[in-house]
Design a protein around this motif. Structure first.
Motif, mmCIF file in Angstrom:
data_model
loop_
_atom_site.group_PDB
_atom_site.id
_atom_site.type_symbol
_atom_site.label_atom_id
_atom_site.label_comp_id
_atom_site.label_asym_id
_atom_site.label_seq_id
_atom_site.Cartn_x
_atom_site.Cartn_y
_atom_site.Cartn_z
ATOM 1 N N ASP A 1 1.809 0.173 16.785
ATOM 2 C CA ASP A 1 1.572 -1.247 16.481
ATOM 3 C C ASP A 1 1.024 -1.419 15.068
ATOM 4 O O ASP A 1 1.404 -2.371 14.357
ATOM 5 N N ARG A 2 0.136 -0.525 14.657
ATOM 6 C CA ARG A 2 -0.404 -0.604 13.285
ATOM 7 C C ARG A 2 0.713 -0.394 12.263
ATOM 8 O O ARG A 2 0.747 -1.058 11.216
ATOM 9 N N PHE A 3 1.617 0.518 12.568
ATOM 10 C CA PHE A 3 2.730 0.793 11.654
ATOM 11 C C PHE A 3 3.680 -0.402 11.598
ATOM 12 O O PHE A 3 4.097 -0.834 10.510
ATOM 13 N N ARG A 4 4.021 -0.950 12.738
ATOM 14 C CA ARG A 4 4.949 -2.078 12.812
ATOM 15 C C ARG A 4 4.396 -3.322 12.123
ATOM 16 O O ARG A 4 5.161 -4.162 11.638
ATOM 17 N N ALA A 5 3.067 -3.432 12.066
ATOM 18 C CA ALA A 5 2.446 -4.612 11.449
ATOM 19 C C ALA A 5 2.789 -4.733 9.967
ATOM 20 O O ALA A 5 2.715 -5.828 9.391
ATOM 21 N N ASN A 6 3.181 -3.632 9.339
ATOM 22 C CA ASN A 6 3.535 -3.644 7.916
ATOM 23 C C ASN A 6 5.044 -3.742 7.680
ATOM 24 O O ASN A 6 5.490 -3.596 6.544
ATOM 25 N N TRP B 1 12.613 8.449 13.047
ATOM 26 C CA TRP B 1 13.972 8.594 12.512
ATOM 27 C C TRP B 1 14.393 7.375 11.691
ATOM 28 O O TRP B 1 15.053 7.532 10.646
ATOM 29 N N GLY B 2 14.009 6.172 12.119
ATOM 30 C CA GLY B 2 14.397 4.965 11.398
ATOM 31 C C GLY B 2 13.888 4.939 9.965
ATOM 32 O O GLY B 2 14.672 4.759 9.015
ATOM 33 N N PRO B 3 12.584 5.110 9.740
ATOM 34 C CA PRO B 3 12.077 5.140 8.368
ATOM 35 C C PRO B 3 12.689 6.274 7.538
ATOM 36 O O PRO B 3 12.947 6.100 6.341
ATOM 37 N N MET B 4 12.930 7.426 8.178
ATOM 38 C CA MET B 4 13.508 8.557 7.445
ATOM 39 C C MET B 4 14.902 8.206 6.919
ATOM 40 O O MET B 4 15.228 8.456 5.747
ATOM 41 N N LYS B 5 15.710 7.616 7.770
ATOM 42 C CA LYS B 5 17.058 7.221 7.345
ATOM 43 C C LYS B 5 16.985 6.164 6.248
ATOM 44 O O LYS B 5 17.735 6.210 5.253
ATOM 45 N N SER C 1 0.192 9.830 14.573
ATOM 46 C CA SER C 1 -0.464 8.896 13.652
ATOM 47 C C SER C 1 -0.284 9.322 12.203
ATOM 48 O O SER C 1 -0.036 8.488 11.319
ATOM 49 N N ASP C 2 -0.389 10.630 11.954
ATOM 50 C CA ASP C 2 -0.235 11.130 10.588
ATOM 51 C C ASP C 2 1.191 10.952 10.070
ATOM 52 O O ASP C 2 1.402 10.607 8.897
ATOM 53 N N ILE C 3 2.171 11.192 10.935
ATOM 54 C CA ILE C 3 3.576 11.031 10.516
ATOM 55 C C ILE C 3 3.863 9.559 10.191
ATOM 56 O O ILE C 3 4.539 9.245 9.200
ATOM 57 N N LEU C 4 3.333 8.655 11.009
ATOM 58 C CA LEU C 4 3.523 7.224 10.719
ATOM 59 C C LEU C 4 2.835 6.848 9.412
ATOM 60 O O LEU C 4 3.371 6.054 8.619
ATOM 61 N N ALA C 5 1.653 7.401 9.164
ATOM 62 C CA ALA C 5 0.938 7.120 7.914
ATOM 63 C C ALA C 5 1.729 7.633 6.709
ATOM 64 O O ALA C 5 1.800 6.977 5.657
ATOM 65 N N PHE C 6 2.348 8.806 6.864
ATOM 66 C CA PHE C 6 3.188 9.365 5.801
ATOM 67 C C PHE C 6 4.354 8.438 5.492
ATOM 68 O O PHE C 6 4.632 8.122 4.322
ATOM 69 N N HIS C 7 5.025 7.978 6.532
ATOM 70 C CA HIS C 7 6.173 7.095 6.316
ATOM 71 C C HIS C 7 5.745 5.739 5.750
ATOM 72 O O HIS C 7 6.461 5.135 4.946
ATOM 73 N N GLN C 8 4.592 5.264 6.160
ATOM 74 C CA GLN C 8 4.109 3.998 5.620
ATOM 75 C C GLN C 8 3.850 4.120 4.115
ATOM 76 O O GLN C 8 4.189 3.224 3.337
ATOM 77 N N ALA C 9 3.259 5.224 3.701
ATOM 78 C CA ALA C 9 3.006 5.452 2.276
ATOM 79 C C ALA C 9 4.315 5.558 1.498
ATOM 80 O O ALA C 9 4.445 5.031 0.387
ATOM 81 N N ALA C 10 5.301 6.241 2.076
ATOM 82 C CA ALA C 10 6.601 6.392 1.403
ATOM 83 C C ALA C 10 7.338 5.055 1.327
ATOM 84 O O ALA C 10 7.969 4.733 0.314
ATOM 85 N N THR D 1 0.887 6.682 -7.185
ATOM 86 C CA THR D 1 0.132 5.997 -6.135
ATOM 87 C C THR D 1 0.411 6.631 -4.782
ATOM 88 O O THR D 1 -0.498 6.824 -3.964
ATOM 89 N N PHE D 2 1.673 6.988 -4.539
ATOM 90 C CA PHE D 2 2.033 7.645 -3.282
ATOM 91 C C PHE D 2 1.295 8.971 -3.121
ATOM 92 O O PHE D 2 0.774 9.289 -2.050
ATOM 93 N N ASN D 3 1.243 9.761 -4.186
ATOM 94 C CA ASN D 3 0.574 11.059 -4.105
ATOM 95 C C ASN D 3 -0.901 10.924 -3.745
ATOM 96 O O ASN D 3 -1.470 11.792 -3.071
ATOM 97 N N THR D 4 -1.519 9.837 -4.196
ATOM 98 C CA THR D 4 -2.918 9.584 -3.848
ATOM 99 C C THR D 4 -3.079 9.426 -2.341
ATOM 100 O O THR D 4 -4.068 9.869 -1.752
ATOM 101 N N LYS D 5 -2.088 8.804 -1.697
ATOM 102 C CA LYS D 5 -2.134 8.621 -0.246
ATOM 103 C C LYS D 5 -1.617 9.857 0.501
ATOM 104 O O LYS D 5 -2.097 10.183 1.580
ATOM 105 N N PHE D 6 -0.616 10.525 -0.101
ATOM 106 C CA PHE D 6 0.028 11.646 0.582
ATOM 107 C C PHE D 6 -0.894 12.860 0.683
ATOM 108 O O PHE D 6 -0.880 13.582 1.684
ATOM 109 N N GLY D 7 -1.700 13.094 -0.345
ATOM 110 C CA GLY D 7 -2.593 14.250 -0.339
ATOM 111 C C GLY D 7 -3.482 14.312 0.897
ATOM 112 O O GLY D 7 -3.502 15.329 1.603
ATOM 113 N N PRO D 8 -4.210 13.234 1.216
ATOM 114 C CA PRO D 8 -5.044 13.249 2.420
ATOM 115 C C PRO D 8 -4.244 13.403 3.705
ATOM 116 O O PRO D 8 -4.720 14.014 4.666
ATOM 117 N N ILE D 9 -3.016 12.847 3.754
ATOM 118 C CA ILE D 9 -2.194 12.972 4.964
ATOM 119 C C ILE D 9 -1.782 14.427 5.167
ATOM 120 O O ILE D 9 -1.862 14.972 6.282
#
Length: 599
Positions: A14-19, A87-91, A143-152, A171-179
């Motif tokens: 739900d948190r991911f879909r909100a964006n 799979w959807g965000p990856m595609k 949760s981490d995979i969704l956070a990764f896709h949200q950053a991408a 900017t992405f790398n700043t978010k990706f490092g912690p993930i």
């Protein structure tokens, strides 16, 4: 504890879909692993024909890890509804990035890094079944995979992402490092617990790992935020934008009650202009107009405050900027001043834009940076990187000659095809007096006239609220109170300023006898000039000699000042004796105050 909690998976989703926009949610909801594999095959065939093959084997570890993840979690919940948002965000990301070799390579590399950080889940399936508490770690991985896709997605959803890719990727790398750090730590937890005989402390260990990862992410974010603040400060030192915040603050203080101006948010024209349906990206113009003294600036402060509350900058989806033109204030009466203020706000809202424009302008000398032509290009670049931009411009009638026309024509040119990127919307609200110029330029645009709106009811409510103070002070009858309300409302004719001046003058009378005199037909003011005349009579004929002397000094300063004076500035003028060279705050300051910060 019996294993993964389906509700936790759903909350993360739900948190991911909100964006996401409704269309993206629908697109992702139907995506499968087969769709991703077929899509990757098509990309390779196309790249092969064009002689641009990239090594897509870098996706293998991630795809295999998530495929195993699905097989493991299907014991506990419906894996299909969970994995489609992997799979959807990856595609989607691969489809966007494939058009630009550098971005495609970088995306493949980060998928490879994520894939290496995720363990083979089938290897742990027996441990999950034997020790159900251990399987709760699957919630964290999801949760981490969704956070990764949200950053991408925040990189590739931008309409102009190719033009500022270098900055967006930083900017992405700043978010990706912690993930990535979090994924690695979770693997350590999984591997240590598989060989451990005691699994009773799994929840505590998960929490400890989670806390450590969050702390690491906060530290990275703090460093990035500080870097952003320094970058914005550096740009603004060269840009020298006018102080736009102070005008919003002072106009907000002048608002008459929390509900003043709320009617505009229900007006059909405003609602159509504001509509922020993510699937309907369109430009919009609204022209709010009224007579002098109607309270337009105060109303715009309410609009700006509401927009800032409602339009939260997330994933570069939308942003708000505003500007109040001020007569005879050089920085605030020109098109150039407007551009500098708008640009300062846009770079402040988005670290990626700030980084991009900082690099782009680093070699431009300060004077050239502040040239109108340069500023127009920079503002246009920034606008093309937000899905929806709301801009509120007030006081266009206070511009220097021809400056209002420059600003209006320039924004209309952007709306009429000047913005090159598709998928972006510019919504501009122009506010000012009907001076002939604005009426002609905006004749075909939706408009709101304050004299024909809920604004009149605001004046009536203001009169009712204020007259309570008059009744309490002079103990007047309800009939007299209603008479004051009716006469002031009728005479105001949509002018908030008139109602305020008249009512404050009535309240400041010293005797009931004088109050009644002010209400006499020959004395009660007709029009704003007469209202000010009655205030002058009270000050210069009915006040003490000392009050009259102080008032004359204040009027002299206010009249000769090149800009509006703050009340504290006026107080300082009383406290300073330039002849003796002394400052006596306690002895010389006025023992009265003002309801506004400006005089």
């Amino acid at each position: 504890m019996s294993g993964p909690d389906p509700d936790r998976f759903q909350r993360a989703l739900d948190r991911f879909r909100a964006n996401l926009s409704p269309s993206m949610i629908n697109e992702f909801s139907n995506c499968t692993l087969r769709d991703v594999r077929d899509f990757c095959d098509n990309i390779q065939r196309t790249q092969g024909r064009e002689g641009k093959l990239r090594y897509m084997g870098r996706l293998k570890a991630f795809i295999e890890a998530m495929e195993e993840f699905g097989k493991v979690i299907e014991v506990y919940l419906n894996a299909t509804t969970i994995l489609c948002f992997v799979w959807g965000p990856m595609k989607f990301l691969l489809g966007i990035a494939k058009t630009y070799v550098d971005s495609f390579d970088k995306l493949l590399d980060v998928y490879a890094e994520v894939g290496r950080a995720i363990p083979g889940f089938l290897h742990y399936q027996a441990a999950f079944e034997k020790h159900p508490p251990l399987a709760t770690v699957l919630e964290d991985y999801y949760s981490d995979i969704l956070a990764f896709h949200q950053a991408a997605l925040s990189v590739f959803k931008r309409s102009a992402w190719k033009h500022i890719f270098h900055s967006t990727w930083k900017t992405f790398n700043t978010k990706f490092g912690p993930i990535l750090h979090s994924l690695s730590k979770r693997r350590e937890l999984l591997e240590s617990e598989k060989s451990s005989a005691a699994l009773l402390g799994i929840e505590r260990l998960r929490q400890d790992f989670s806390d450590a990862c969050k702390k690491h992410a906060r530290q990275i974010a703090q460093v990035a935020d500080e870097r952003h603040r320094q970058r914005v400060s550096h740009i603004c030192e060269r840009l020298m934008p006018p102080n736009y915040q102070i005008d919003q603050e002072m106009s907000t203080e002048d608002r008459q009650g929390q509900n003043s101006g709320m009617w505009i948010f229900q007006d059909p024209s405003f609602r159509a202009w504001f509509s922020n349906d993510n699937d309907i990206v369109r430009h919009g113009v609204l022209y709010v107009n009224g007579i002098p003294g109607a309270g337009k600036t105060t109303l715009m402060s309410a609009v700006v405050a509401r927009l800032l509350d409602c339009v939260r900058p997330k994933e570069n989806a939308s942003v708000v900027a505003y500007f109040y033109f001020k007569q005879k204030q050089p920085d605030k009466e020109s098109h150039n001043g407007l551009l500098r203020a708008i640009l300062a706000q846009l770079i402040d809202r988005d670290p990626t834009i700030a980084d991009h424009l900082n690099e782009k302008t680093s070699s431009i000398e300060g004077t050239n940076l502040r040239a109108t032509g340069t500023l127009e290009k920079l503002v246009k670049t920034a606008l093309e990187n937000f899905q929806i931009t709301y801009i509120v411009l007030d006081g266009l009638d206070e511009c220097a000659p021809n400056e209002a026309e420059k600003s209006v024509r320039w924004f209309l040119s952007l709306i009429n095809g000047g913005l090159q990127e598709t998928g972006v919307a510019l919504r501009v609200l122009f506010c000012g007096q009907r001076d002939g110029t604005l009426d002609t330029l905006l004749a075909d645009q939706p408009s709101i006239s304050l004299e024909k709106s809920g604004h009149v009811k605001d004046i009536l409510q203001y009169c009712r609220d204020f007259c309570r103070k008059i009744r309490e002070k002079f103990d007047i009858s309800l009939e007299m109170e209603n008479d004051i309300i009716q006469r002031v409302t009728n005479e105001a004719q949509g002018m908030f300023l008139y109602a305020r001046v008249v009512l404050e003058n009535l309240l400041n009378q010293t005797q009931l006898y004088r109050l009644r005199q002010e209400m006499e037909p020959g004395t009660f003011p007709q029009g704003i000039d007469k209202a000010y005349e009655r205030v002058a009579v009270r000050i210069f004929q009915q006040s003490s000699e000392a009050e009259q002397e102080d008032a004359k000094r204040m009027l002299g300063w206010i009249t000769c000042a090149r800009r509006l004076l703050r009340w504290r500035e006026i107080q300082s003028l009383f406290c300073i004796d330039p002849v003796e060279g002394v400052v006596d705050y306690e002895g010389r300051r006025l023992r009265v105050t003002m309801t506004r910060g400006y005089a």
